[in-house]
Design an enzyme around this catalytic site. Structure first.
Site, PDB file in Angstrom:
ATOM      1  N   GLU A   5      -6.346 -10.006  -2.230  1.00 45.80           N
ATOM      2  CA  GLU A   5      -6.994  -9.953  -1.392  1.00 45.80           C
ATOM      3  C   GLU A   5      -8.536  -9.869  -1.537  1.00 45.80           C
ATOM      4  O   GLU A   5      -8.559  -8.935  -1.501  1.00 45.80           O
ATOM      5  CB  GLU A   5      -6.361  -8.270   0.165  1.00 45.80           C
ATOM      6  CG  GLU A   5      -5.083  -8.633  -0.649  1.00 45.80           C
ATOM      7  CD  GLU A   5      -4.401  -8.440   1.226  1.00 45.80           C
ATOM      8  OE1 GLU A   5      -5.520  -7.345   2.066  1.00 45.80           O
ATOM      9  OE2 GLU A   5      -3.490  -6.940   1.171  1.00 45.80           O
ATOM     10  N   GLU A  61       1.144  -1.142   0.074  1.00 46.71           N
ATOM     11  CA  GLU A  61      -0.107   0.149  -0.294  1.00 46.71           C
ATOM     12  C   GLU A  61       1.225   1.505   0.130  1.00 46.71           C
ATOM     13  O   GLU A  61       0.563   1.636   0.760  1.00 46.71           O
ATOM     14  CB  GLU A  61      -0.838  -0.071   1.345  1.00 46.71           C
ATOM     15  CG  GLU A  61      -2.118  -1.202   1.650  1.00 46.71           C
ATOM     16  CD  GLU A  61      -2.701  -1.630   2.254  1.00 46.71           C
ATOM     17  OE1 GLU A  61      -2.713  -0.781   3.140  1.00 46.71           O
ATOM     18  OE2 GLU A  61      -4.134  -1.848   1.941  1.00 46.71           O
TER      19      GLU A  61
END
Ligand code: XIL
Length: 369
Positions: A266, A158
């Site tokens: 994910e 991220e």
């Protein structure tokens, strides 16, 4: 990319999965998810949590259905080094031992999570020079410990702001200067030159401009010498319709055009409590995402963020009415419509791959029972 020349190529040499011998993809019900996925040359993954491994139902379903595992939390910095110099590898060791015992490939998730909320307080307090050494040491120690055993790492997780397109406002950005991500990738490569090094990101499927921002970031990092092998897309889209397949297809192909491997890392699709149409809509959403990956030759993996609806991180975020029921198995570990759609979709891809006559890949509908 020269730096990745030694990286492992698909397929990994895995032992024959249980059930593979009896799996006939023309009859998906004869197959586990992992046996059809092996035939389709797709990795199908779940998270793993060492604290549940003592439960035979959990462990049995995980090894029966999945070929890839991502520790949900056990390898994160806050887990392996919660205080300076205090290393805890018991949980990650247990995850890896399980993966190895069952012929599954484990993904190291993650080395540096570029969001302050998930960086230990002691790391955030170090100041620039201590922080630089701590980042180097974390990467060297963790990757070095599992050298040759963990073939893939999320080196940076991220790197962009969650809901925007700018780089994350993190302690790493503020204190280490722009070159820190390149240095992190190089350090991971030095610690295990054969490992695939990945960058993982959230929100590329729905935050406006985020895919383009990530493409710019990754291109720049590679130009500066970061040995990046692949980009993982998280796909926690916060609606019960799941990610829009156009967005997923577009993002996958943009990274493929950069010469990178891609993965859905994910995936979960929350549904509203009590909505009777929820499970069917969810199944179609799963089908669309899996199809997008199967149709993109550089997309190697679909990983679902959790095994069963009894244990999803979405139920603890405070963002959704609960239970969110976002996964392939219900809280009693029974397969849901989404499981049937995903298995049928991958089975069709396996048939097409083998040259057998099969319906075109169209995975947004429920298979006949
Ligand atoms: C989540 C876990 O599922 C939670 O148990 C934990 O409390 C926080 O992290 N993006 C990621 C994952 O890259 O590591 C996150 O996992 C979910 C969002």
């Amino acid at each position: 990319m020269a730096a990745c020349a030694g990286a492992m190529a698909w397929p990994l040499l895995l032992p024959e999965p249980a059930g593979a011998a009896t799996c006939a993809p023309a009859e998906p019900a004869s197959c586990s998810l992992r046996s059809v996925a092996d035939l389709a040359k797709l990795r199908i993954g779940s998270t793993i949590t060492s604290s549940r491994l003592g439960d035979p139902a959990y462990a049995g379903l995980l090894s029966e259905q999945f070929s890839s595992l991502t520790p949900e939390n056990d390898l994160k910095w806050y887990s392996v080094q919660p205080a300076p110099g205090e290393w805890h590898f018991e949980a990650a060791d247990a995850d890896l031992a399980f993966a190895e015992a069952h012929g599954m490939a484990l993904k190291g998730h993650n080395l540096i999570w570029d969001q302050d909320a998930y960086t230990p307080a002691w790391v955030r307090a170090l100041g620039p020079s201590g922080l630089r050494s701590a980042v180097d040491e974390e990467i060297r120690t963790v990757v070095g410990r599992y050298r040759g055993r963990i073939p893939r790492w999320d080196v940076v997780n991220e790197p962009l702001a969650n809901l925007g397109t700018a780089r994350s406002d993190s302690v790493f950005e503020r204190e280490l200067g722009k070159g820190w991500m390149v240095r992190a990738f190089v350090a991971a490569h030095e610690a295990d030159p054969a490992a695939e090094l990945w960058l993982n990101e959230y929100g590329t499927d729905w935050v406006p401009g985020k895919t383009a921002a990530l493409v710019r970031l990754v291109r720049g990092l590679r130009e500066q010498g970061a040995p990046i092998y692949g980009v993982g897309l998280e796909l926690h889209r916060p609606t019960d319709r799941g990610p829009r397949s156009d967005d997923v297809v577009a993002a996958l192909s943009r990274f493929a055009r950069l010469g990178l491997r891609t993965a859905i890392t994910e995936l979960d699709v929350p549904i509203a409590p009590g909505d009777p149409a929820g499970p069917r809509r969810q199944a179609k959403a799963y089908g669309r995402v899996v199809q997008a990956c199967l149709e993109q030759p550089r997309c190697r993996e679909v990983t679902v963020w959790g095994l069963d609806d009894g244990h999803s991180w979405l139920d603890h975020l405070g963002l959704f009415p609960t239970p969110t029921r976002p996964l392939l198995f219900d809280a009693d570990l029974q397969p849901k419509p989404a499981f049937a759609v995903v298995r049928a979709c991958i089975a069709r891809a396996a048939l097409l791959r083998a040259g057998a006559p099969a319906a075109p890949l169209s995975c947004a509908s429920l298979p006949r029972p």
